[in-house]
Design a protein around this motif. Structure first.
Motif, PDB file in Angstrom:
ATOM      1  N   SER A   4       0.844  -1.167   0.000  1.00 20.44           N
ATOM      2  CA  SER A   4       0.000   0.000   0.000  1.00 20.44           C
ATOM      3  C   SER A   4       0.886   1.226   0.000  1.00 20.44           C
ATOM      4  N   GLN A  56       0.004  -0.594  -5.558  1.00 24.49           N
ATOM      5  CA  GLN A  56      -0.799  -1.414  -4.674  1.00 24.49           C
ATOM      6  C   GLN A  56      -1.239  -2.717  -5.316  1.00 24.49           C
ATOM      7  N   GLY A 117      -3.432  -4.562  -2.824  1.00 22.46           N
ATOM      8  CA  GLY A 117      -3.406  -3.796  -1.590  1.00 22.46           C
ATOM      9  C   GLY A 117      -2.885  -4.605  -0.418  1.00 22.46           C
TER      10      GLY A 117
END
Length: 403
Positions: A4, A56, A117
């Motif tokens: 992230s 991500q 993510g």
């Protein structure tokens, strides 16, 4: 794997800065023949680019080759004899990641990776027609070994992305912006390290800059660390660690294919196959704690030694003294008791020691040197341990000085 925004700004830059402890070279990248012709960039700008990366999502194929210079045949034979003499470990699942992923420390392996993510990642280790998959999806972590048809399951650690989860040593908050990162690296700069951008490369079909980190000190076993950084988005694409001994890199890991688009949600779903043996990680951990005489920690202060090793380590913690600085840092541990004579040890253990230990002598007396291409350790007969990413001579000199 992709991180992230927060993970990108913390984990990747700190890995670079931690290796560095550093002098930032302001040498622009120059394209070599056949390599992509990219705009000039300095090492400081490239580190800022890594820190600013907000990658991500990705999927691709990853290749890792490891050559620690260990006598693996003798070591494997010794460990096998030792395990047999002790009755074997027993009870563990072949799908347990802590067991299975250790094979990555030797040889060459191909992996497929996918990430969406901080909540969803998947890694598949390919071994011929067999596959080993490790999947993180929300609150669950699953692992599946297709060869044994065993499944390992446990709950993901709570608060994995909570505030403070990316704190540095001793709870210090790590730099969170490219400018802060560059400032922190420059603040820690010394005379032990050179960081430069040395040319460009094509990695997995992507244009990349080559970040090169080298020790300036003599006595280190590290020749260089090279990181290929995606020129467009700052994602590290390849990592190469080379030893002063030459030969194959100690670690050569990088993408051969990569796609930064969002993977399908189905990539991260898992259902245990019918008839598969499922081991719950929590239950296995509880059983292990009952049978582990060290309570999950290494004896004699070794946990502290290897947990806090390197520049800035606490020299008084856990009975560990830190000698030197930068790349030639050595951790000294005093067990307080002489080492038992190996000729009095079980023959299985003697075979294990003989497979990768060399006898050495000096003003300190005598001891055994355990060698890899990067980390070496000297265990004296008096029970003192000297360990570091340094040469044999550097360890012997430290032992002689500490006599």
């Amino acid at each position: 794997m992709a991180e992230s925004r927060k993970a990108s700004r913390y984990i990747v830059p700190v890995a670079v800065a931690g290796v560095a402890a550093a002098t930032i070279g302001l040498v622009p990248a120059l394209a070599a023949s056949g390599d992509p012709d990219l705009p000039e960039i300095t090492a400081q700008q490239l580190i800022e680019k890594i820190a600013a990366s907000d990658t991500q999502t990705l999927s691709g194929t990853f290749r890792i080759s490891t050559d620690l210079g260990l006598p693996l045949d003798g070591l494997t034979s010794g460990l096998g004899s030792l395990a047999g003499g002790m009755g074997g470990a027993g009870g563990s699942s072949s799908a347990d990641p802590s067991e299975r992923l250790t094979q990555l420390v030797s040889g060459s392996h191909t992996l497929r990776v996918a990430a969406d993510g901080p909540e969803r990642q998947k890694l598949t280790l390919l071994d011929g027609s067999d596959e080993y998959s490790l999947i993180h999806n929300g609150d669950d972590v699953w692992a599946y070994d297709s060869k044994s048809k065993e499944v390992f399951h446990e709950k993901a650690p709570a608060g994995a992305d909570a505030p403070g989860a990316h704190e540095g040593p001793k709870g210090q908050e790590l730099p969170g912006t490219p400018k802060q990162l560059a400032d922190e690296v420059l603040k820690a700069a010394g005379d032990t390290t050179s960081i430069t951008v040395d040319g460009t490369a094509k990695v997995a079909g992507r244009d990349a800059y080559q970040l090169v980190i080298k020790p300036k000190q003599s006595g280190s076993t590290v020749e260089s660390v090279k990181i290929a950084v995606d020129a467009a988005n700052g994602t590290p694409l390849k990592f190469t660690l080379s030893s002063v001994e030459g030969g194959k890199p100690v670690v050569d890991a990088g993408f051969t294919k990569i796609d930064f688009s969002k993977p399908a949600a189905s990539d991260f779903t898992f259902k245990a196959p019918e008839g598969a043996k499922v081991t719950e990680g929590g239950a296995e951990k509880a059983a292990g704690e009952k049978s582990d005489p060290f309570g999950g920690q290494l004896p004699g202060g070794l946990e502290d030694a290897f947990g806090g090793f390197g520049p800035g380590a606490d020299s008084g913690k856990g009975g560990v003294n830190v000698i030197g600085e930068g790349w030639t840092t050595i951790a000294k541990i005093d067990s307080g008791a002489p080492v038992p004579r190996t000729d009095e040890a079980p023959k299985e253990f003697q075979g294990l020691l003989d497979s990768f230990g060399d006898k050495v002598t000096g003003a300190f007396g005598s001891g055994t040197l355990f060698k890899t291409k990067i980390v070496n350790a000297l265990l004296t007969d008096e029970g003192k341990v000297y360990v570091g990413a340094v040469t044999k001579d550097a360890l012997v000199d430290a032992a002689n000085a500490g006599k």
